[in-house]
Design an enzyme around this catalytic site. Structure first.
Site, PDB file in Angstrom:
ATOM      1  N   GLU A 179       0.973  13.564 -16.470  1.00 24.61           N
ATOM      2  CA  GLU A 179       0.552  14.466 -17.560  1.00 24.61           C
ATOM      3  C   GLU A 179      -0.870  14.981 -17.332  1.00 24.61           C
ATOM      4  O   GLU A 179      -1.168  16.148 -17.588  1.00 24.61           O
ATOM      5  CB  GLU A 179       0.622  13.728 -18.900  1.00 24.61           C
ATOM      6  N   ALA A 215       0.487  13.563 -27.878  1.00 21.52           N
ATOM      7  CA  ALA A 215      -0.691  12.693 -27.780  1.00 21.52           C
ATOM      8  C   ALA A 215      -0.473  11.471 -28.649  1.00 21.52           C
ATOM      9  O   ALA A 215       0.318  11.500 -29.599  1.00 21.52           O
ATOM     10  CB  ALA A 215      -1.940  13.439 -28.242  1.00 21.52           C
TER      11      ALA A 215
HETATM   12  C1  A5P Z   1       3.655  10.071 -22.744  1.00 25.25           C
HETATM   13  O1  A5P Z   1       3.171   9.366 -21.649  1.00 25.25           O
HETATM   14  C2  A5P Z   1       2.612  10.194 -23.788  1.00 25.25           C
HETATM   15  O2  A5P Z   1       1.375  10.610 -23.334  1.00 25.25           O
HETATM   16  C3  A5P Z   1       3.070  11.062 -24.939  1.00 25.25           C
HETATM   17  O3  A5P Z   1       2.587  12.350 -24.836  1.00 25.25           O
HETATM   18  C4  A5P Z   1       2.586  10.453 -26.158  1.00 25.25           C
HETATM   19  O4  A5P Z   1       2.953   9.083 -26.111  1.00 25.25           O
HETATM   20  C5  A5P Z   1       3.122  11.100 -27.416  1.00 25.25           C
HETATM   21  O5  A5P Z   1       4.442  10.769 -27.612  1.00 25.25           O
HETATM   22  P1  A5P Z   1       5.195  11.026 -28.964  1.00 25.25           P
HETATM   23  O6  A5P Z   1       5.308  12.500 -29.126  1.00 25.25           O
HETATM   24  O7  A5P Z   1       6.536  10.365 -28.743  1.00 25.25           O
HETATM   25  O8  A5P Z   1       4.427  10.354 -30.035  1.00 25.25           O
END
Ligand code: A5P
Length: 227
Positions: A104, A83
């Site tokens: 997602e 997230a």
């Molecule tokens: C992907 O589209 C995003 O929703 C990721 O879940 C979110 O950006 C978290 O990414 P990190 O774990 O790299 O911070």
């Protein structure tokens, strides 16, 4: 965020996967640690499960590590994802800085259980204060769609890749990162955004989250539970 924090959050999430489960695999850098932990469990414990990836990048990584993958053909037992913001108290999320928000969300909504892996920097008192809200839009007429997003009070910026060209999602759509400087009522905003014809999905994840594993830089983890 450092790798120790990501790893700390990933470990207990990977431990929730049981034999024979169908598991949604979210995208992002924290999920890489979850997938690595799952591959380790498959190797060391003989754990068998089927992963449903939310992006081409995650599919490639999981395949490289020898995990079994499938499309979203049936409901999932568990979905795990990262997230960009986690609202304290409500566990509502902003997601999509990695660009995979639509898939997602489809995966999260298809799962009986949804758990999140994050580090402390993602915790906020109010959504939309740390990051903009990503909105996935149809390419056709996207500038007109952006004007409607602006009319809802956001400041939309078309996401671009390193080459300066508009960033395209796995589904071939564009993304507008909309700054709201704090989202008052996320349900109303979600409804208004979704009512715009060119909008395909938003990064507001307002459905139930079972638990959030929050990793810290010293390798510790705390668990926030949904109500
Ligand atoms: C992907 O589209 C995003 O929703 C990721 O879940 C979110 O950006 C978290 O990414 P990190 O774990 O790299 O911070």
């Amino acid at each position: 965020m450092n790798d120790l924090a990501r790893q700390a959050a990933a470990r207990p999430a990977a431990a929730l996967v049981g034999e024979g489960m169908r598991v949604g695999l979210g995208s992002g850098s924290t999920m890489r640690f979850v997938i690595a932990a799952l591959a380790r469990r498959a190797r060391e414990e003989g754990l068998r499960f089927v992963g449903v990836p939310t992006s081409a990048v995650v599919a490639a990584l999981a395949q490289e590590l020898g995990l079994s993958l499938d499309d979203l053909t049936a409901p999932l037992d568990l979905a795990i994802d990262g997230a960009d913001e986690v609202e304290l108290g409500t566990l509502r999320l902003v997601k999509g800085l990695g660009g995979a928000l639509l898939r997602e969300k489809i995966v999260a909504e298809s799962s009986r259980r949804f758990v999140v892996v994050a580090d402390e920097s993602k915790l906020v008192d109010r959504l939309g204060t740390r990051v903009p809200v990503p909105v996935e839009v149809e390419r056709f007429g996207h500038a007109a769609t952006a004007r409607r997003l602006a009319a809802l009070g956001g400041v939309p910026a078309l996401r671009r890749g390193e080459d300066g060209a508009p960033y395209a999602t796995d589904g071939g759509n564009y993304l507008y990162d909309c700054r709201f400087d704090g989202v008052g009522d996320p349900f109303t905003l979600e409804r208004r955004l979704r009512a715009v014809a060119g909008v395909l999905g938003t990064g507001l994840f307002l459905g139930p989250v079972e638990q959030v594993f929050v990793g810290s830089a010293d390798g510790g983890v705390r668990v926030l539970r949904g109500r």
